[in-house]
Design a protein around this motif. Structure first.
Motif, PDB file in Angstrom:
ATOM      1  N   MET A  41       0.830  -1.193   0.000  1.00  0.00           N
ATOM      2  CA  MET A  41       0.000   0.000   0.000  1.00  0.00           C
ATOM      3  C   MET A  41       0.873   1.253   0.000  1.00  0.00           C
ATOM      4  SD  MET A  41      -3.203   1.160   2.450  1.00  0.00           S
ATOM      5  CE  MET A  41      -2.290   0.992   3.979  1.00  0.00           C
ATOM      6  N   ALA A  42       1.929   1.241   0.819  1.00  0.00           N
ATOM      7  CA  ALA A  42       2.831   2.395   0.845  1.00  0.00           C
ATOM      8  C   ALA A  42       3.447   2.622  -0.523  1.00  0.00           C
ATOM      9  CB  ALA A  42       3.923   2.181   1.897  1.00  0.00           C
ATOM     10  N   SER A  43       3.895   1.545  -1.148  1.00  0.00           N
ATOM     11  CA  SER A  43       4.506   1.670  -2.470  1.00  0.00           C
ATOM     12  C   SER A  43       3.529   2.242  -3.483  1.00  0.00           C
ATOM     13  CB  SER A  43       5.002   0.300  -2.936  1.00  0.00           C
ATOM     14  OG  SER A  43       5.540   0.365  -4.231  1.00  0.00           O
ATOM     15  N   GLN A  44       2.288   1.748  -3.464  1.00  0.00           N
ATOM     16  CA  GLN A  44       1.282   2.230  -4.405  1.00  0.00           C
ATOM     17  C   GLN A  44       0.882   3.680  -4.135  1.00  0.00           C
ATOM     18  OE1 GLN A  44       1.834   0.047  -6.650  1.00  0.00           O
ATOM     19  NE2 GLN A  44      -0.283  -0.449  -7.167  1.00  0.00           N
ATOM     20  N   MET A  45       1.082   4.131  -2.907  1.00  0.00           N
ATOM     21  CA  MET A  45       0.761   5.517  -2.557  1.00  0.00           C
ATOM     22  C   MET A  45       1.972   6.434  -2.662  1.00  0.00           C
ATOM     23  SD  MET A  45      -1.938   5.044   0.620  1.00  0.00           S
ATOM     24  CE  MET A  45      -2.484   6.775   0.535  1.00  0.00           C
ATOM     25  N   GLY A  46       3.093   5.884  -3.116  1.00  0.00           N
ATOM     26  CA  GLY A  46       4.248   6.712  -3.418  1.00  0.00           C
ATOM     27  C   GLY A  46       5.147   7.058  -2.255  1.00  0.00           C
ATOM     28  N   PHE A  47       5.184   6.210  -1.223  1.00  0.00           N
ATOM     29  CA  PHE A  47       6.107   6.472  -0.122  1.00  0.00           C
ATOM     30  C   PHE A  47       6.627   5.162   0.432  1.00  0.00           C
ATOM     31  CE2 PHE A  47       2.292   5.601   2.315  1.00  0.00           C
ATOM     32  CZ  PHE A  47       2.734   5.112   3.539  1.00  0.00           C
ATOM     33  N   SER A  48       7.611   5.247   1.310  1.00  0.00           N
ATOM     34  CA  SER A  48       8.130   4.080   2.011  1.00  0.00           C
ATOM     35  C   SER A  48       8.413   4.469   3.450  1.00  0.00           C
ATOM     36  CB  SER A  48       9.409   3.552   1.343  1.00  0.00           C
ATOM     37  OG  SER A  48      10.423   4.544   1.359  1.00  0.00           O
ATOM     38  N   TYR A  49       8.424   3.479   4.312  1.00  0.00           N
ATOM     39  CA  TYR A  49       8.707   3.732   5.725  1.00  0.00           C
ATOM     40  C   TYR A  49      10.206   3.910   5.917  1.00  0.00           C
ATOM     41  CZ  TYR A  49       3.871   2.532   6.541  1.00  0.00           C
ATOM     42  OH  TYR A  49       2.491   2.526   6.512  1.00  0.00           O
ATOM     43  N   GLY A  50      10.567   4.849   6.804  1.00  0.00           N
ATOM     44  CA  GLY A  50      11.978   5.109   7.042  1.00  0.00           C
ATOM     45  C   GLY A  50      12.680   3.946   7.705  1.00  0.00           C
ATOM     46  N   SER A  51      11.947   3.185   8.503  1.00  0.00           N
ATOM     47  CA  SER A  51      12.471   1.991   9.147  1.00  0.00           C
ATOM     48  C   SER A  51      11.310   1.095   9.525  1.00  0.00           C
ATOM     49  CB  SER A  51      13.290   2.353  10.397  1.00  0.00           C
ATOM     50  OG  SER A  51      12.468   2.967  11.373  1.00  0.00           O
ATOM     51  N   ASP A  52      11.600  -0.186   9.710  1.00  0.00           N
ATOM     52  CA  ASP A  52      10.566  -1.104  10.184  1.00  0.00           C
ATOM     53  C   ASP A  52      11.226  -2.171  11.033  1.00  0.00           C
ATOM     54  OD1 ASP A  52      10.590  -3.916   8.514  1.00  0.00           O
ATOM     55  OD2 ASP A  52      11.350  -2.274   7.283  1.00  0.00           O
ATOM     56  N   ALA A  53      10.449  -2.740  11.946  1.00  0.00           N
ATOM     57  CA  ALA A  53      10.977  -3.765  12.846  1.00  0.00           C
ATOM     58  C   ALA A  53       9.858  -4.685  13.286  1.00  0.00           C
ATOM     59  CB  ALA A  53      11.641  -3.124  14.067  1.00  0.00           C
ATOM     60  N   ALA A  54      10.213  -5.947  13.529  1.00  0.00           N
ATOM     61  CA  ALA A  54       9.249  -6.928  14.014  1.00  0.00           C
ATOM     62  C   ALA A  54       9.173  -6.870  15.530  1.00  0.00           C
ATOM     63  CB  ALA A  54       9.657  -8.324  13.561  1.00  0.00           C
ATOM     64  N   PHE A  55       7.961  -6.927  16.068  1.00  0.00           N
ATOM     65  CA  PHE A  55       7.704  -6.903  17.500  1.00  0.00           C
ATOM     66  C   PHE A  55       6.931  -8.161  17.894  1.00  0.00           C
ATOM     67  CE2 PHE A  55       8.747  -2.615  16.698  1.00  0.00           C
ATOM     68  CZ  PHE A  55       8.924  -1.914  17.885  1.00  0.00           C
ATOM     69  N   ASP A  56       7.150  -8.640  19.106  1.00  0.00           N
ATOM     70  CA  ASP A  56       6.341  -9.751  19.615  1.00  0.00           C
ATOM     71  C   ASP A  56       4.922  -9.284  19.925  1.00  0.00           C
ATOM     72  OD1 ASP A  56       8.412 -11.606  19.483  1.00  0.00           O
ATOM     73  OD2 ASP A  56       9.153 -11.065  21.463  1.00  0.00           O
ATOM     74  N   ALA A  57       4.797  -8.045  20.391  1.00  0.00           N
ATOM     75  CA  ALA A  57       3.486  -7.464  20.691  1.00  0.00           C
ATOM     76  C   ALA A  57       3.502  -6.005  20.252  1.00  0.00           C
ATOM     77  CB  ALA A  57       3.168  -7.570  22.177  1.00  0.00           C
ATOM     78  N   ILE A  58       2.412  -5.587  19.644  1.00  0.00           N
ATOM     79  CA  ILE A  58       2.260  -4.188  19.239  1.00  0.00           C
ATOM     80  C   ILE A  58       0.964  -3.712  19.868  1.00  0.00           C
ATOM     81  CG2 ILE A  58       2.105  -2.570  17.307  1.00  0.00           C
ATOM     82  CD1 ILE A  58       3.432  -4.791  15.578  1.00  0.00           C
ATOM     83  N   ASP A  59       1.094  -3.091  21.043  1.00  0.00           N
ATOM     84  CA  ASP A  59      -0.066  -2.742  21.835  1.00  0.00           C
ATOM     85  C   ASP A  59       0.016  -1.296  22.307  1.00  0.00           C
ATOM     86  OD1 ASP A  59       1.918  -2.872  23.782  1.00  0.00           O
ATOM     87  OD2 ASP A  59       1.227  -4.780  24.588  1.00  0.00           O
ATOM     88  N   CYS A  60      -0.796  -0.965  23.279  1.00  0.00           N
ATOM     89  CA  CYS A  60      -0.842   0.418  23.770  1.00  0.00           C
ATOM     90  C   CYS A  60       0.525   0.885  24.247  1.00  0.00           C
ATOM     91  CB  CYS A  60      -1.858   0.524  24.900  1.00  0.00           C
ATOM     92  SG  CYS A  60      -3.562   0.141  24.394  1.00  0.00           S
ATOM     93  N   ASN A  61       1.263   0.024  24.941  1.00  0.00           N
ATOM     94  CA  ASN A  61       2.570   0.394  25.453  1.00  0.00           C
ATOM     95  C   ASN A  61       3.565   0.689  24.336  1.00  0.00           C
ATOM     96  OD1 ASN A  61       1.788   0.108  28.131  1.00  0.00           O
ATOM     97  ND2 ASN A  61       2.356  -2.058  28.207  1.00  0.00           N
TER      98      ASN A  61
END
Length: 266
Positions: free
Chosen positions: A121-141
């Motif tokens: 989706m980012a590619s089709q919208m003409g941008f990319s994320y500056g960085s990305d990382a895998a998390f065990d949990a992606i929550d409020c904290n």
């Protein structure tokens, strides 16, 4: 719920055994189902990545695909979220902001389907994320601590802080009742229409009468008040797609997977 109903209806003990991946490699549960007797006593409860990705990543027991669907029973409400004080509150605003600013993305694994949808989706919208990382949990904290700017996660993990979050898009077939004003990825980029589901699978040699018994229980369970309560509490969508409907869903999803592979140059 399905296991309990199965025991109740047929007088056969049924247990749910979770087989998480990790150091031993992906999809260990699927490998176990593939190697079990094709008698219906070992049933796979698989996320969509098992039938869609499993045969493609070099796991001999899963290539060629040894499974056929009994049906699909739940859709997981995966979303793309950010804090509601972020300098972007829509996907268009995020795309514009990311032209001149680095935006970090948290996900559950770069090769997983929700993450691939997010990258596409980012590619089709003409941008990319500056960085990305895998998390065990992606929550409020995760968001409160500033560990990420944008997260690809389940809405269930954000329920305690949903008022503090902005959902930019949902990775679902239809809009979520919890966020009726938030567009799906498919509304933003129709070529990426893809829902995140879980289905029941058996080895392709499993007799039809056995499959039918499993399907009856699953369909009854998904229509129960207990399933409706579960859906209301978690944001998940409980439903039942028959084997034929599930096979058609998988075929349609394979087309989207091919489109994503082209977008991402894979």
């Amino acid at each position: 719920m399905i296991a309990d109903k199965f025991s109740e209806k047929y007088g056969t003990s049924a247990a749910v055994v979770n087989k998480p991946g990790g150091g031993g490699g992906p999809f260990p549960g699927a490998i176990e189902v593939a190697g079990a007797a094709a008698d219906g006593y070992t049933i796979g409860s698989f996320v969509m990545d098992v039938p869609l990705v499993g045969p493609l990543i070099g796991i001999p027991p899963l290539n060629p695909n040894p499974f056929e669907p009994v049906g699909i029973f739940v859709a997981y409400p995966m979303v793309l979220a950010t804090r509601n004080d972020a300098p972007y509150q829509t996907m268009d605003e995020l795309a514009a902001y990311a032209q001149d600013n680095k935006v970090s993305l948290a996900h559950f694994g770069a090769q997983l389907t929700p993450t691939q949808v997010t990258f596409s989706m980012a590619s089709q919208m003409g941008f990319s994320y500056g960085s990305d990382a895998a998390f065990d949990a992606i929550d409020c904290n995760t968001f409160a601590s500033g560990d990420t700017d944008v997260g690809n996660t389940s809405i269930q993990l954000l329920l305690p802080c949903l008022d503090d979050m902005t959902i930019l898009a949902t990775l679902t077939s239809d809009r979520l009742p919890m966020t009726p004003d938030v567009p799906t990825v498919g509304e933003i980029r129709p070529e990426l229409l893809l829902g995140m589901w879980n289905g029941l699978f058996v080895h392709k040699d499993t007799p039809q009468d056995v499959r039918d018994k499993i399907a009856v229980v699953a369909a009854e369970t998904m229509q129960s008040d207990q399933a409706k309560k579960f859906a209301a509490q978690t944001g998940a969508v409980a439903y039942w797609q028959t084997a034929d409907e599930a096979a058609a869903q998988i075929e349609a999803d394979m087309v989207v997977m091919g489109t994503m592979a082209e977008i991402l140059g894979q």
